[in-house]
Design a protein around this motif. Structure first.
Motif, PDB file in Angstrom:
ATOM      1  N   THR A 371       0.853  -1.191   0.000  1.00  0.00           N
ATOM      2  CA  THR A 371       0.000   0.000   0.000  1.00  0.00           C
ATOM      3  C   THR A 371       0.889   1.242   0.000  1.00  0.00           C
ATOM      4  OG1 THR A 371      -0.222   0.577   2.344  1.00  0.00           O
ATOM      5  CG2 THR A 371      -1.601  -1.198   1.540  1.00  0.00           C
ATOM      6  N   GLU A 374      -1.003   7.147   1.637  1.00  0.00           N
ATOM      7  CA  GLU A 374      -1.601   7.764   2.818  1.00  0.00           C
ATOM      8  C   GLU A 374      -1.542   6.723   3.922  1.00  0.00           C
ATOM      9  OE1 GLU A 374      -5.960   7.894   2.607  1.00  0.00           O
ATOM     10  OE2 GLU A 374      -5.737   6.851   0.696  1.00  0.00           O
ATOM     11  N   THR A 398       4.287   1.086   2.390  1.00  0.00           N
ATOM     12  CA  THR A 398       5.484   1.790   1.917  1.00  0.00           C
ATOM     13  C   THR A 398       5.286   3.288   2.036  1.00  0.00           C
ATOM     14  OG1 THR A 398       4.695   1.913  -0.378  1.00  0.00           O
ATOM     15  CG2 THR A 398       5.935  -0.056   0.251  1.00  0.00           C
ATOM     16  N   TRP A 399       6.128   3.928   2.807  1.00  0.00           N
ATOM     17  CA  TRP A 399       6.032   5.390   2.933  1.00  0.00           C
ATOM     18  C   TRP A 399       7.099   6.063   2.067  1.00  0.00           C
ATOM     19  CZ3 TRP A 399       9.784   8.852   4.365  1.00  0.00           C
ATOM     20  CH2 TRP A 399       9.358  10.194   4.349  1.00  0.00           C
ATOM     21  N   TRP A 400       6.664   7.016   1.270  1.00  0.00           N
ATOM     22  CA  TRP A 400       7.605   7.807   0.478  1.00  0.00           C
ATOM     23  C   TRP A 400       6.853   8.958  -0.167  1.00  0.00           C
ATOM     24  CZ3 TRP A 400       7.971   7.028  -5.205  1.00  0.00           C
ATOM     25  CH2 TRP A 400       7.040   6.107  -5.681  1.00  0.00           C
ATOM     26  N   THR A 402       6.738  12.053  -3.743  1.00  0.00           N
ATOM     27  CA  THR A 402       7.207  12.471  -5.071  1.00  0.00           C
ATOM     28  C   THR A 402       8.660  12.946  -4.966  1.00  0.00           C
ATOM     29  OG1 THR A 402       4.964  13.215  -5.560  1.00  0.00           O
ATOM     30  CG2 THR A 402       6.711  14.012  -7.009  1.00  0.00           C
ATOM     31  N   GLU A 403       8.938  13.666  -3.905  1.00  0.00           N
ATOM     32  CA  GLU A 403      10.266  14.245  -3.697  1.00  0.00           C
ATOM     33  C   GLU A 403      11.333  13.193  -3.432  1.00  0.00           C
ATOM     34  OE1 GLU A 403       7.431  14.996  -2.310  1.00  0.00           O
ATOM     35  OE2 GLU A 403       7.162  17.150  -2.035  1.00  0.00           O
ATOM     36  N   ILE A 499       3.541   6.631  10.197  1.00  0.00           N
ATOM     37  CA  ILE A 499       3.358   7.979   9.673  1.00  0.00           C
ATOM     38  C   ILE A 499       1.973   8.459  10.099  1.00  0.00           C
ATOM     39  CG2 ILE A 499       3.418   9.406   7.579  1.00  0.00           C
ATOM     40  CD1 ILE A 499       6.004   7.643   8.166  1.00  0.00           C
TER      41      ILE A 499
HETATM   42  C1  WTA Z   1       1.664  10.337   2.284  1.00  0.00           C
HETATM   43  C2  WTA Z   1       3.294   9.121  -2.938  1.00  0.00           C
HETATM   44  C3  WTA Z   1       1.322   7.177   5.337  1.00  0.00           C
HETATM   45  C4  WTA Z   1       2.607  11.191   3.106  1.00  0.00           C
HETATM   46  C5  WTA Z   1       4.349   8.019  -3.024  1.00  0.00           C
HETATM   47  C6  WTA Z   1       3.570  11.711   2.065  1.00  0.00           C
HETATM   48  C7  WTA Z   1       1.869   8.060   3.285  1.00  0.00           C
HETATM   49  C8  WTA Z   1       2.675  11.910   0.879  1.00  0.00           C
HETATM   50  C9  WTA Z   1       2.338   6.798   2.846  1.00  0.00           C
HETATM   51  C10 WTA Z   1       3.411  11.858  -0.430  1.00  0.00           C
HETATM   52  C11 WTA Z   1       2.226   5.695   3.763  1.00  0.00           C
HETATM   53  C12 WTA Z   1       2.619   8.252   1.260  1.00  0.00           C
HETATM   54  N1  WTA Z   1       1.721   5.943   4.985  1.00  0.00           N
HETATM   55  N2  WTA Z   1       1.371   8.236   4.523  1.00  0.00           N
HETATM   56  N3  WTA Z   1       2.591   4.461   3.438  1.00  0.00           N
HETATM   57  N4  WTA Z   1       2.785   6.955   1.581  1.00  0.00           N
HETATM   58  N5  WTA Z   1       2.052   8.924   2.272  1.00  0.00           N
HETATM   59  O1  WTA Z   1       4.058  12.787  -3.224  1.00  0.00           O
HETATM   60  O2  WTA Z   1       1.861  12.236   3.710  1.00  0.00           O
HETATM   61  O3  WTA Z   1       1.921  11.609  -3.905  1.00  0.00           O
HETATM   62  O4  WTA Z   1       4.197  12.902   2.452  1.00  0.00           O
HETATM   63  O5  WTA Z   1       3.908  10.360  -3.061  1.00  0.00           O
HETATM   64  O6  WTA Z   1       1.717  10.851   0.955  1.00  0.00           O
HETATM   65  O7  WTA Z   1       2.533  11.787  -1.528  1.00  0.00           O
HETATM   66  P1  WTA Z   1       3.082  11.698  -3.005  1.00  0.00           P
END
Ligand code: WTA
Length: 635
Positions: A371, A374, A398-400, A402-403, A499
């Protein structure tokens, strides 16, 4: 080679320790053994987070498409690279082999060259999830052009802003797109956008829906006849390690989107490495990420990460609800998908439907579930684990961003014990830190704070296109010498990270980042609106939904409120896209403000979430009386 493919927890800790003790030696070893370089690097890493300046593998030369395609031709030429599953299940899936992909990318690259596109030029791609999207991305990389994919759900105004910001000279689009039982007139949206984009000299149009569209003489060209005439080989442009690969826009806390710029070598190494580990990818796996290539997840984990590893990557054109809510699982069964990667919002939406949509399919091919986008709530996590994974598939949360270009915090499946709602442990090479409000690092476990990263990893974005100062201000100024993510997080008793959500003015709705400022700007353009403020509130499917507080001008006071609400959402659809529409709109006489005139969003957030018992001290506001009235009339 254990550095590259971690297989148990002890090994993870060993590799992690090594990666932190000597990051340069660690990444050098990874880079040496798994990629094709035209020239070796002079230095592995040079960095200074105060400038900020980051260079990985400086001096190296390569072309990422040789790594994604050419080097697989001998050993995997007839293997499926891209498995395209169309919107309509009755339309046949396409198996595009590595050989086919090579030919399609080369032809497309030659078409771009014929259109005058050169190394360093920006190409905006506004396409649905059809093979041409992946092919055009790779074709740009083949000739060193910088692609900027704009998600095809964005409006013409949002598209125009992005085209102009990166000064693109060409747009690639299609006659239209299929989404469930709808067709969307993409070319019409492009035509509208281009009225504001004088820099665009040509538009390439892929045929998908067959809808009748306008073609502007001299500017618009059907793609297929050009491809038919193009030569089937194209010598790759030799790129420097730090040459830009792409720009991808993300929302920020001011109205202008941020064009995050990623470069070539570090991005390649990191996405390939994390793909292999976070999904425990093995040679015959069928991997499916349901994201759109218009977002970073699609760039890194549909296109580049999987293809660099020689994987089979599924590209799905449709939506989870068409023709019914079983579509994801039908596709998993049909193609024997082994890794499945999706967003919590999709899981929550599907969990609301009848369980028969899941149980009637054979999901036994699945090994790993992922997942992203968010925080995943406990209930959705368990539903995914019980009904999709049959309690046998580890869930990688997976937390990550765009940056960050690639996954920074995630379990390694079959190694890291998972824990619902926890992204768990950092990837090798990633050094997280939790910070308090005074800028001090909070050490130890069972603590929470603002999430920063202390040391560069290879795929960190290098700048915001055209605005390095904003890059510095946004990410490197809040905490000296550290990259600030904008997220809050906690670290539990064993060091696992969870997160907790954004701590800035970005709201995540259905996994899409939305800045409050651009939405407010759009609403404020309505002639009857004086001022507005947007906040998020909890929503059981979308995670967050948007609540708008709107002050009308005197001229608006006599207007029908329901009509006004529709018009406000229409303004948002036109300026940004339907994803940013408001769920609730409350007309208010004023907005709570500090004495310096700043809107107190904290209070508005609490009212929207119906948590009005504890609003804190409001006596210092410029207009405390307005709060009572907003609460009384809240929706
Ligand atoms: C959130 C998506 C909790 C977070 C890859 C981040 C998450 C933002 C998670 C980036 C996760 C992404 N658990 N929060 N596994 N993955 N987020 O740039 O707030 O579209 O800063 O990148 O999504 O969103 P972006």
């Amino acid at each position: 080679m254990s550095n590259y493919h971690i297989k148990h927890l002890e090994e993870y800790f060993q590799v992690y320790r090594k990666s932190v003790r000597n990051p340069e030696a660690f990444w050098e070893e990874v880079a040496e053994e798994h990629f094709f370089w035209r020239k070796r690097w002079d230095s592995v890493l040079e960095w200074d987070f105060t400038k900020p300046e980051i260079k990985w593998f400086d001096g190296a030369q390569l072309n990422i498409t040789e790594n994604c395609i050419d080097r697989h031709l001998r050993s995997r030429g007839d293997k499926t690279a891209i498995l395209f599953e169309p919107n309509d299940p009755k339309e046949e899936a396409q198996h595009i082999t590595y050989h086919d992909l090579h030919e399609r990318v080369c032809k497309f690259a030659n078409v771009l060259k014929d259109q005058g596109v050169k190394k360093g030029d920006r190409v905006v791609i506004y396409l649905p999830m059809i093979p041409e999207l992946a092919v055009s991305v790779l074709a740009c990389a083949r000739i060193g052009a910088i692609h900027s994919v704009v998600f095809a759900g964005f409006s013409s105004t949002a598209l125009a802003t992005r085209i102009n910001d990166c000064e693109a000279k060409i747009v690639i689009t299609s006659d239209g797109s299929f989404r469930g039982n709808k067709t969307i007139d993409l070319k019409g949206i492009v035509d509208e956008a281009l009225k504001q984009c004088p820099g665009i000299g040509s538009v390439l149009v892929a045929k998908r829906t067959g809808a009748k569209i306008d073609m502007m003489e001299g500017r618009d060209h059907w793609l297929q006849p050009l491809l038919d005439k193009a030569y089937a080989d194209c010598v790759p442009e030799i790129m420097e390690a730090e040459d830009p690969l792409f720009i991808l826009y993300t929302s920020g806390s001011t109205g202008r989107p941020k064009g995050m710029m990623h470069t070539t070598a570090g991005y390649m190494v990191y996405t390939a490495y994390t793909f292999k580990n976070a999904f425990q990818y093995r040679e015959d796996d069928i991997y499916w990420c349901t994201a759109d290539i218009g977002w970073i997840t699609g760039h890194s984990y549909i296109v580049y990460g999987p293809l660099v590893n020689g994987a089979t990557t599924v590209m799905f054109e449709g939506v989870p609800s068409y023709p019914d809510f079983g579509r994801f699982w039908e596709v998993v069964e049909k193609h024997k998908v082994t890794q499945f990667y999706t967003a919590p919002t999709a899981i929550r939406a599907l969990a609301k439907e009848n369980l028969d949509f899941v149980t009637k399919y054979d999901l036994s091919s699945l090994k790993v579930l992922g997942t992203v986008g968010e925080p995943i709530n406990e209930e959705a996590w368990h539903w995914y684990n019980d009904h999709v994974g049959d309690k046998k598939c580890p869930i990688v949360d997976t937390w990550w961003q765009t940056e960050t270009g690639g996954i920074l915090i995630s379990p390694i499946p079959f190694s890291t014990p998972t824990k619902p709602t926890y992204a768990t442990l950092p990837m090798p090479g990633v050094q997280p830190a939790l910070m308090d409000e005074n800028g001090k690092e909070i050490k130890g476990n069972q603590v929470d704070g603002r999430l920063c990263i202390k040391f560069p990893w290879p795929s960190i974005a290098r700048t915001i296109w055209g605005d390095h100062q904003r890059y510095k201000d946004t990410y490197f100024s809040a905490f000296e010498g550290k990259y600030f993510t904008g997220d809050g997080a906690l670290r539990d008793e064993v060091g696992y990270y969870r997160i907790t959500g954004r701590v800035d003015d970005v709201i995540i709705v259905s996994g899409h980042n939305l800045g409050t400022a651009p939405i407010e700007d759009a609403i404020n353009e309505h002639p009857a609106v004086a001022e507005s403020a947007i906040v998020g509130f909890p929503h059981d499917v979308k995670g967050n939904a948007l609540y708008g507080y709107v002050i009308l001008k005197e001229t608006g006071e006599s207007r029908d409120r329901d009509n006004l609400k529709k018009e406000i959402n229409q303004m948002i659809t036109e300026h940004i896209g339907p994803i940013a529409k408001l769920d609730k709109i409350q007309f208010v006489p004023g907005l709570p403000k500090t004495r310096s005139g700043k809107i107190m969003r904290r209070i508005l957030r609490k009212i929207a979430s119906k948590e009005t018992d504890n609003l804190g001290d409001i006596s210092t506001l410029l207009n405390p009386e307005v709060v009572e009235q907003i609460i009384e009339e809240s929706l």
